[in-house]
Design a protein around this motif. Structure first.
Motif, PDB file in Angstrom:
ATOM      1  N   SER A  19       0.928  -1.491   0.079  1.00  0.00           N
ATOM      2  CA  SER A  19      -0.289  -0.073   0.139  1.00  0.00           C
ATOM      3  C   SER A  19       0.885   1.463  -0.008  1.00  0.00           C
ATOM      4  CB  SER A  19      -1.060   0.152   1.185  1.00  0.00           C
ATOM      5  OG  SER A  19      -1.910  -1.102   1.029  1.00  0.00           O
ATOM      6  N   ALA A  20       1.988   1.303   0.878  1.00  0.00           N
ATOM      7  CA  ALA A  20       2.977   2.456   0.797  1.00  0.00           C
ATOM      8  C   ALA A  20       3.538   2.505  -0.507  1.00  0.00           C
ATOM      9  CB  ALA A  20       3.635   2.053   1.920  1.00  0.00           C
ATOM     10  N   ILE A  21       4.069   1.572  -1.273  1.00  0.00           N
ATOM     11  CA  ILE A  21       4.468   1.587  -2.476  1.00  0.00           C
ATOM     12  C   ILE A  21       3.841   2.113  -3.476  1.00  0.00           C
ATOM     13  CG2 ILE A  21       5.219   0.149  -4.331  1.00  0.00           C
ATOM     14  CD1 ILE A  21       6.505  -1.697  -2.297  1.00  0.00           C
ATOM     15  N   GLY A  24       3.220   5.994  -2.878  1.00  0.00           N
ATOM     16  CA  GLY A  24       4.457   6.481  -3.404  1.00  0.00           C
ATOM     17  C   GLY A  24       4.412   6.793  -4.922  1.00  0.00           C
ATOM     18  N   LEU A  25       3.991   5.608  -5.819  1.00  0.00           N
ATOM     19  CA  LEU A  25       3.848   5.602  -6.971  1.00  0.00           C
ATOM     20  C   LEU A  25       2.705   6.791  -7.346  1.00  0.00           C
ATOM     21  CD1 LEU A  25       3.562   1.782  -7.843  1.00  0.00           C
ATOM     22  CD2 LEU A  25       5.076   3.474  -9.259  1.00  0.00           C
ATOM     23  N   ARG A  26       1.643   6.680  -6.837  1.00  0.00           N
ATOM     24  CA  ARG A  26       0.685   7.680  -6.834  1.00  0.00           C
ATOM     25  C   ARG A  26       1.187   9.492  -7.032  1.00  0.00           C
ATOM     26  NH1 ARG A  26      -2.650   3.916  -4.125  1.00  0.00           N
ATOM     27  NH2 ARG A  26      -3.911   2.578  -5.727  1.00  0.00           N
ATOM     28  N   GLU A  27       1.812   9.531  -5.882  1.00  0.00           N
ATOM     29  CA  GLU A  27       2.505  10.623  -5.386  1.00  0.00           C
ATOM     30  C   GLU A  27       3.530  11.229  -6.502  1.00  0.00           C
ATOM     31  OE1 GLU A  27       3.994  10.344  -1.272  1.00  0.00           O
ATOM     32  OE2 GLU A  27       2.028   9.969  -0.594  1.00  0.00           O
ATOM     33  N   GLU A 153      10.172   1.948   7.739  1.00  0.00           N
ATOM     34  CA  GLU A 153       9.814   0.999   6.530  1.00  0.00           C
ATOM     35  C   GLU A 153       8.865   1.479   5.458  1.00  0.00           C
ATOM     36  OE1 GLU A 153      12.415  -1.897   5.601  1.00  0.00           O
ATOM     37  OE2 GLU A 153      13.091  -0.268   6.637  1.00  0.00           O
ATOM     38  N   LEU A 154       7.691   2.074   6.252  1.00  0.00           N
ATOM     39  CA  LEU A 154       6.745   2.496   5.449  1.00  0.00           C
ATOM     40  C   LEU A 154       7.272   3.724   4.587  1.00  0.00           C
ATOM     41  CD1 LEU A 154       3.394   1.869   7.712  1.00  0.00           C
ATOM     42  CD2 LEU A 154       4.143   0.664   5.667  1.00  0.00           C
ATOM     43  N   ASP A 155       7.838   4.620   5.204  1.00  0.00           N
ATOM     44  CA  ASP A 155       8.429   5.711   4.373  1.00  0.00           C
ATOM     45  C   ASP A 155       9.274   5.280   3.282  1.00  0.00           C
ATOM     46  OD1 ASP A 155       7.010   7.450   6.210  1.00  0.00           O
ATOM     47  OD2 ASP A 155       8.588   7.561   7.431  1.00  0.00           O
ATOM     48  N   ARG A 156      10.218   4.361   3.641  1.00  0.00           N
ATOM     49  CA  ARG A 156      11.063   3.975   2.689  1.00  0.00           C
ATOM     50  C   ARG A 156      10.336   3.355   1.617  1.00  0.00           C
ATOM     51  NH1 ARG A 156      14.727  -0.442   1.534  1.00  0.00           N
ATOM     52  NH2 ARG A 156      13.952  -1.576   3.460  1.00  0.00           N
ATOM     53  N   ALA A 157       9.278   2.457   1.891  1.00  0.00           N
ATOM     54  CA  ALA A 157       8.293   1.844   0.779  1.00  0.00           C
ATOM     55  C   ALA A 157       7.878   2.973  -0.197  1.00  0.00           C
ATOM     56  CB  ALA A 157       7.402   1.101   1.278  1.00  0.00           C
ATOM     57  N   ARG A 158       7.257   3.983   0.527  1.00  0.00           N
ATOM     58  CA  ARG A 158       6.507   5.102  -0.162  1.00  0.00           C
ATOM     59  C   ARG A 158       7.637   5.801  -1.077  1.00  0.00           C
ATOM     60  NH1 ARG A 158       4.930   6.788   4.405  1.00  0.00           N
ATOM     61  NH2 ARG A 158       2.969   5.905   4.627  1.00  0.00           N
ATOM     62  N   GLU A 159       8.769   6.113  -0.516  1.00  0.00           N
ATOM     63  CA  GLU A 159      10.167   6.806  -1.331  1.00  0.00           C
ATOM     64  C   GLU A 159      10.265   5.902  -2.581  1.00  0.00           C
ATOM     65  OE1 GLU A 159      13.099   7.432   1.344  1.00  0.00           O
ATOM     66  OE2 GLU A 159      11.892   8.781   2.505  1.00  0.00           O
ATOM     67  N   TRP A 160      10.458   4.373  -2.304  1.00  0.00           N
ATOM     68  CA  TRP A 160      10.684   3.543  -3.422  1.00  0.00           C
ATOM     69  C   TRP A 160       9.686   3.606  -4.662  1.00  0.00           C
ATOM     70  CZ3 TRP A 160       9.340  -1.795  -4.542  1.00  0.00           C
ATOM     71  CH2 TRP A 160      10.207  -2.447  -5.494  1.00  0.00           C
ATOM     72  N   GLY A 161       8.321   3.823  -4.223  1.00  0.00           N
ATOM     73  CA  GLY A 161       7.175   3.968  -5.033  1.00  0.00           C
ATOM     74  C   GLY A 161       7.353   5.078  -5.841  1.00  0.00           C
TER      75      GLY A 161
END
Length: 173
Positions: A19-21, A24-27, A153-161
């Motif tokens: 979900s976090a990825i 990040g993809l959407r953002e 880790e959720l922030d890192r996943a968002r950033e990776w997205g």
């Protein structure tokens, strides 16, 4: 450009990461850049439509690889919502698209020198299946078998997205 994220999650940690990825993809993309769909492996299509420009596949690492029926059954005895099939079984039946960029990710316990990764095994299985452009992506860390996710880790996943969104928008998948 459309992105499909297929994930398997037993204790909810991989779902949170997926979900976090997706966030990040959407953002990281323009508002009219296409759709980002997140689906659990039980609901994943076995034919990936031509409208999908990037496929992400993620799951938990169990016994040094993707889950198997026995590891899912073991997880269920510890309180997991274990589906009958996981990404391993989905990869066995999904119709390959040789041209489709695929990036894998996983969650696993952060233990020094612990070998094996669901992301590595999934990328290898996808290439073997005929997804020629499958590559291993990121590992996200959990504190124990059932979690929780390690801090950040959720922030890192968002950033990776967000990083993946940039790759997709430049057509490199």
């Amino acid at each position: 450009m459309n992105v499909l994220i297929v994930h398997e999650s037993l204790f909810g940690n991989t779902h949170e990461i997926a979900s976090a990825i997706a966030e990040g993809l959407r953002e990281g993309r323009a508002p009219d850049a296409g759709d980002v769909r997140l689906v659990h492996v039980a609901d994943a299509p076995t034919v990936i439509g031509d409208d999908v420009d990037l496929l992400l596949v993620g799951g938990p690492t169990h016994a040094f690889s993707m889950t198997r029926p026995q590891t899912r059954q073991d997880a269920a005895t510890k309180g997991a919502a274990a589906p009958r099939d996981g990404i391993r079984e989905w990869i066995d039946v999904v119709t390959p698209r040789t041209d489709l960029p695929v990036v894998t990710f996983d969650t696993r316990i952060h233990v020094k020198m612990l070998p094996g990764s669901a992301a590595s095994a999934a990328a290898k299985a996808l290439r073997h299946r005929g997804f020629d452009r499958a590559e291993r992506g990121e590992t996200f860390w959990v504190q124990g078998t059932s979690g929780p996710l390690e801090a950040g880790e959720l922030d890192r996943a968002r950033e990776w997205g967000t990083t993946l969104a940039t790759r997709v928008s430049h057509g490199v998948g």
